[in-house]
Scaffold this active site. Structure first.
Site, PDB file in Angstrom:
ATOM      1  N   TYR A 177      -2.812  -0.193  10.280  1.00 17.09           N
ATOM      2  CA  TYR A 177      -2.802  -0.590   8.875  1.00 17.09           C
ATOM      3  C   TYR A 177      -1.437  -0.312   8.239  1.00 17.09           C
ATOM      4  O   TYR A 177      -0.872  -1.157   7.545  1.00 17.09           O
ATOM      5  CB  TYR A 177      -3.900   0.156   8.119  1.00 17.09           C
ATOM      6  CG  TYR A 177      -3.990  -0.205   6.663  1.00 17.09           C
ATOM      7  CD1 TYR A 177      -4.565  -1.405   6.258  1.00 17.09           C
ATOM      8  CD2 TYR A 177      -3.507   0.654   5.672  1.00 17.09           C
ATOM      9  CE1 TYR A 177      -4.657  -1.743   4.914  1.00 17.09           C
ATOM     10  CE2 TYR A 177      -3.596   0.336   4.333  1.00 17.09           C
ATOM     11  CZ  TYR A 177      -4.171  -0.869   3.957  1.00 17.09           C
ATOM     12  OH  TYR A 177      -4.247  -1.196   2.624  1.00 17.09           O
ATOM     13  N   SER A 224       0.859  -1.189   0.000  1.00 20.72           N
ATOM     14  CA  SER A 224       0.000   0.000   0.000  1.00 20.72           C
ATOM     15  C   SER A 224       0.891   1.233   0.000  1.00 20.72           C
ATOM     16  O   SER A 224       2.058   1.177   0.419  1.00 20.72           O
ATOM     17  CB  SER A 224      -0.884   0.010   1.253  1.00 20.72           C
ATOM     18  OG  SER A 224      -1.499   1.272   1.445  1.00 20.72           O
TER      19      SER A 224
END
Length: 259
Positions: A156, A143
């Site tokens: 995250y 990501s």
């Protein structure tokens, strides 16, 4: 035909929805034998049936990637059924919104179990099969949060940073076994997860919030699952045989232009 994956045996975790579904569809279209691993049995079976009807036979396995026993069993079945495995796409993952103060120990454990341990379990399961064949390709879904700070994404970001560095380690350790490993780092992609998030947190303001979230990308829109899938096809094809140990941001300019 370029980017041909004909008869390549591919495992795609989280392949029943969103980005994983797009990858499953694209791989099947390019000739791969797709094995979808997902917890959502209904969605996974439906995608496998659709792909089997359109392209090559595709298969679904219900799998909890956080369980090493479950992962090992499923990978062994796939290896035996196909006399080998060629491609692993570690796409399964979960999100969480929060900073360090409002992230609980339970939140952190859940994120670790799926996003880090899940990737580890699949890597550990597939590497022996790749070594036996002296060939294999891995794509990990990282990501933009792996490399830049994003507000309220503490847990995250931690997990996706781990996915990025696992990518580098695997690529380095298995160069001699002809195993390639790369990662993809998307920015915000328009998936059912995004729609559900907006509907839950901003009822009555869905269109406004969708537009606001789209504008956080310098290019002015969210990414499409198909765009991520197309990059995955390239990275797993023979045309990318010189590419390993690299992270590929696909982010509408977020990392370099968002300042």
């Amino acid at each position: 035909m370029k980017f041909n994956l004909k008869n390549k045996v591919a495992i795609i975790t989280g392949g029943g929805s969103g980005i994983g579904k797009a990858i499953s569809e694209s791989f099947s279209e390019m000739g791969a034998i797709v094995n979808i691993l997902d917890l959502n049995e209904e969605a996974g079976k439906q995608v496998a049936a659709e792909l089997s009807a359109k392209h090559n036979p595709a298969y679904f396995y219900r799998c909890d990637v956080s369980s090493k026993i479950n992962v090992d069993e499923v990978f062994e079945k796939i290896n035996k059924a196909n006399n080998g495995i060629d491609i692993l796409v570690n796409n399964a993952g979960i999100g969480f919104v929060g900073n360090v103060e409002n992230t609980t120990e339970e939140d952190m454990d859940r994120m670790y179990n799926v996003n880090i341990k899940g990737v580890f379990n699949c890597l550990k399961a597939v590497i022996p099969y790749f070594k036996e064949k002296k060939k294999g390709v891995i794509v990990n879904m990282a990501s933009i949060a792996s490399t830049v700070g994003i507000t309220d994404r503490f847990a995250y970001s931690m997990t996706k940073g781990a996915v990025l560095t696992m990518t580098y380690s695997i690529a380095k350790d298995y160069l001699g076994d002809n195993i390639r490993c790369n990662s993809i780092s998307p920015a915000r992609v328009h998936t059912p997860f995004v729609d559900a998030f907006i509907a839950k947190n901003y009822p009555g303001k869905e269109e406004e919030m969708f537009e606001n979230l789209s504008k956080t990308q310098p290019i002015g829109r969210m990414g499409k699952p198909q765009e991520i899938a197309d990059l995955a096809v390239y990275l797993c094809s023979d045309e990318a045989s010189f590419v390993t140990g690299t992270d590929f941001p696909i982010d509408g300019g977020f990392i370099k232009l968002n300042n």
